[in-house]
Motif scaffolding. Structure first.
Motif, PDB file in Angstrom:
ATOM      1  N   SER A 173       1.445  -3.022 -10.073  1.00 32.05           N
ATOM      2  CA  SER A 173       0.782  -1.912  -9.367  1.00 32.05           C
ATOM      3  C   SER A 173       0.574  -2.123  -7.880  1.00 32.05           C
ATOM      4  CB  SER A 173      -0.606  -1.904 -10.100  1.00 32.05           C
ATOM      5  OG  SER A 173      -0.503  -1.463 -11.413  1.00 32.05           O
ATOM      6  N   ASP A 174       0.680  -1.468  -7.121  1.00 37.33           N
ATOM      7  CA  ASP A 174       0.650  -1.495  -5.672  1.00 37.33           C
ATOM      8  C   ASP A 174       0.027  -0.385  -5.104  1.00 37.33           C
ATOM      9  OD1 ASP A 174       3.987  -0.350  -4.893  1.00 37.33           O
ATOM     10  OD2 ASP A 174       2.414   0.514  -5.873  1.00 37.33           O
TER      11      ASP A 174
ATOM     12  N   ARG B  17      -3.683   0.247  -0.474  1.00 36.69           N
ATOM     13  CA  ARG B  17      -2.358  -0.119  -0.996  1.00 36.69           C
ATOM     14  C   ARG B  17      -2.374  -1.671  -1.148  1.00 36.69           C
ATOM     15  NH1 ARG B  17       1.021   3.791  -1.245  1.00 36.69           N
ATOM     16  NH2 ARG B  17       0.718   5.932  -0.092  1.00 36.69           N
ATOM     17  N   SER B  18      -1.326  -2.318  -1.706  1.00 31.62           N
ATOM     18  CA  SER B  18      -1.335  -3.719  -2.167  1.00 31.62           C
ATOM     19  C   SER B  18      -1.120  -4.554  -0.839  1.00 31.62           C
ATOM     20  CB  SER B  18      -0.372  -3.910  -3.195  1.00 31.62           C
ATOM     21  OG  SER B  18       1.014  -3.665  -2.835  1.00 31.62           O
TER      22      SER B  18
ATOM     23  N   ARG C 242     -10.342  -2.129   2.536  1.00 28.51           N
ATOM     24  CA  ARG C 242     -10.354  -0.633   3.254  1.00 28.51           C
ATOM     25  C   ARG C 242     -11.639  -0.052   3.280  1.00 28.51           C
ATOM     26  NH1 ARG C 242      -6.812   4.651   2.311  1.00 28.51           N
ATOM     27  NH2 ARG C 242      -6.840   5.200   4.482  1.00 28.51           N
ATOM     28  N   GLN C 243     -11.997   0.370   4.619  1.00 28.21           N
ATOM     29  CA  GLN C 243     -13.514   1.048   4.545  1.00 28.21           C
ATOM     30  C   GLN C 243     -13.337   2.411   4.644  1.00 28.21           C
ATOM     31  OE1 GLN C 243     -14.806  -1.992   7.478  1.00 28.21           O
ATOM     32  NE2 GLN C 243     -16.688  -1.988   6.140  1.00 28.21           N
ATOM     33  N   GLY C 244     -14.393   3.199   3.902  1.00 25.07           N
ATOM     34  CA  GLY C 244     -14.493   4.754   4.424  1.00 25.07           C
ATOM     35  C   GLY C 244     -16.025   4.914   4.762  1.00 25.07           C
ATOM     36  N   GLN C 245     -16.319   6.087   4.701  1.00 23.38           N
ATOM     37  CA  GLN C 245     -17.684   6.348   4.897  1.00 23.38           C
ATOM     38  C   GLN C 245     -18.744   5.922   3.859  1.00 23.38           C
ATOM     39  OE1 GLN C 245     -18.720  10.412   5.356  1.00 23.38           O
ATOM     40  NE2 GLN C 245     -20.295  10.179   6.312  1.00 23.38           N
ATOM     41  N   ARG C 246     -19.385   4.699   4.018  1.00 26.98           N
ATOM     42  CA  ARG C 246     -20.371   4.169   3.317  1.00 26.98           C
ATOM     43  C   ARG C 246     -19.613   3.543   2.023  1.00 26.98           C
ATOM     44  NH1 ARG C 246     -24.340   5.849  -0.408  1.00 26.98           N
ATOM     45  NH2 ARG C 246     -23.446   8.012  -0.399  1.00 26.98           N
ATOM     46  N   VAL C 247     -18.396   3.587   1.919  1.00 30.69           N
ATOM     47  CA  VAL C 247     -17.807   2.767   0.813  1.00 30.69           C
ATOM     48  C   VAL C 247     -16.732   1.841   1.398  1.00 30.69           C
ATOM     49  CG1 VAL C 247     -17.919   4.756  -0.969  1.00 30.69           C
ATOM     50  CG2 VAL C 247     -15.923   4.731   0.532  1.00 30.69           C
TER      51      VAL C 247
ATOM     52  N   GLY D  27       4.590   1.329  -7.988  1.00 34.18           N
ATOM     53  CA  GLY D  27       5.953   1.506  -7.212  1.00 34.18           C
ATOM     54  C   GLY D  27       6.458   2.977  -7.488  1.00 34.18           C
ATOM     55  N   ARG D  28       7.695   2.860  -8.016  1.00 37.12           N
ATOM     56  CA  ARG D  28       8.162   4.393  -7.878  1.00 37.12           C
ATOM     57  C   ARG D  28       7.749   5.000  -9.183  1.00 37.12           C
ATOM     58  NH1 ARG D  28      12.453   5.120  -4.551  1.00 37.12           N
ATOM     59  NH2 ARG D  28      13.487   6.355  -5.904  1.00 37.12           N
ATOM     60  N   ASP D  29       7.208   4.365 -10.003  1.00 37.92           N
ATOM     61  CA  ASP D  29       6.610   4.890 -11.349  1.00 37.92           C
ATOM     62  C   ASP D  29       5.638   5.926 -11.136  1.00 37.92           C
ATOM     63  OD1 ASP D  29       5.344   3.465 -14.717  1.00 37.92           O
ATOM     64  OD2 ASP D  29       5.725   5.410 -13.750  1.00 37.92           O
ATOM     65  N   ASP D  30       5.817   7.183 -11.681  1.00 38.52           N
ATOM     66  CA  ASP D  30       5.150   8.190 -11.221  1.00 38.52           C
ATOM     67  C   ASP D  30       3.560   8.235 -12.204  1.00 38.52           C
ATOM     68  OD1 ASP D  30       7.876  10.275 -10.816  1.00 38.52           O
ATOM     69  OD2 ASP D  30       6.715   9.399  -9.503  1.00 38.52           O
TER      70      ASP D  30
END
Lengths: 113, 112
Positions: free
Chosen positions: B30-31, B51-52, B57-62, B95-98
């Motif tokens: 999983s990436d 992403r791996s 990674r930061q967002g708004q309050r998260v 990866g390319r697995d949908d």
């Protein structure tokens, strides 16, 4: 909300009857997914589509079939509904490679008696 | 909906405190990882992704933290508010697995 419509929103049916749930999108997204949600199991992938007439199985595909004859519609069919298929069914869409975010519909509550 | 949350692990947090919701994943391929929030009677809504090739990674309050060594993901919510009360799911893609596979979820309960 992304342009996703699920129909019907609620359905009650009897064991052994065929049931078809519809997912309609207005976003022209390539990928469409069907999940079921049950207490204690979270969201489990049933089937998904990566284009018109292109579909593949998910984690819990037994007893379900799907069809996608045009980009905007993805149908989930229970050929002969069983009580174990009582669940909330969610459709989701995503744009394509590099666009992995899923956008979900409001769900269909299906009860099989 | 609410009936789904009844069988889930529950995290109870005082309003104004920070919340940390954890998720373990099993597929080492999983990436891409995503957090979703689901309020009662609604479909899941995207919160934040990572992403791996990133650890944080930061967002708004998260904030999402990823530890690939132990295959662990966490979602931190700062200054938790009553509107944060919901079920939170992590999801993974390889990866390319949908296929996009979801975890079982955690219910966040806000104490007044």
């Amino acid at each position: 909300d992304a342009g996703i419509t699920q129909s019907p929103r609620h359905k009650v049916t009897e064991t052994g009857t065929p049931v078809t749930l519809r997912c309609h999108q207005t976003e022209n997204h390539r990928y469409m997914y069907w999940y079921r949600q049950d207490p204690g199991h979270g969201l489990r992938l049933i089937h998904y589509s990566y284009g018109v007439k292109d579909t593949d199985k998910g984690e819990v595909s037994d007893g379900y079939s799907v069809s996608r004859s045009k980009t905007e519609d993805f149908l989930l069919t229970l050929e002969s509904a069983t009580s174990s298929q009582t669940s909330v069914y969610f459709c989701a869409i995503r744009g394509g490679s590099g666009m992995e975010k899923l956008f979900f519909g409001s769900g269909t509550q299906l009860s099989v008696l | 909906g609410e009936s789904v949350g009844l069988h889930l692990p529950t995290l109870s947090v005082q309003e104004g405190d920070n919340s940390i919701i954890n998720c373990a994943y099993s597929n080492s391929a999983s990436d891409y990882f995503i957090w979703y929030k689901q309020e009662s009677g609604k479909g899941p809504q995207f919160i934040i992704d990572i992403r791996s090739n990133m650890d944080k990674r930061q967002g708004q309050r998260v904030t999402v933290l990823l530890n690939k060594t132990v295959k662990h993901l966490s979602l931190q919510i700062a200054a938790t508010q009553p509107g944060d009360s919901a079920v939170y799911f992590c999801a993974e893609k390889a990866g390319r697995d949908d296929k996009i596979i979801f975890g079982k979820g955690t219910r966040l309960h806000i104490l007044p």
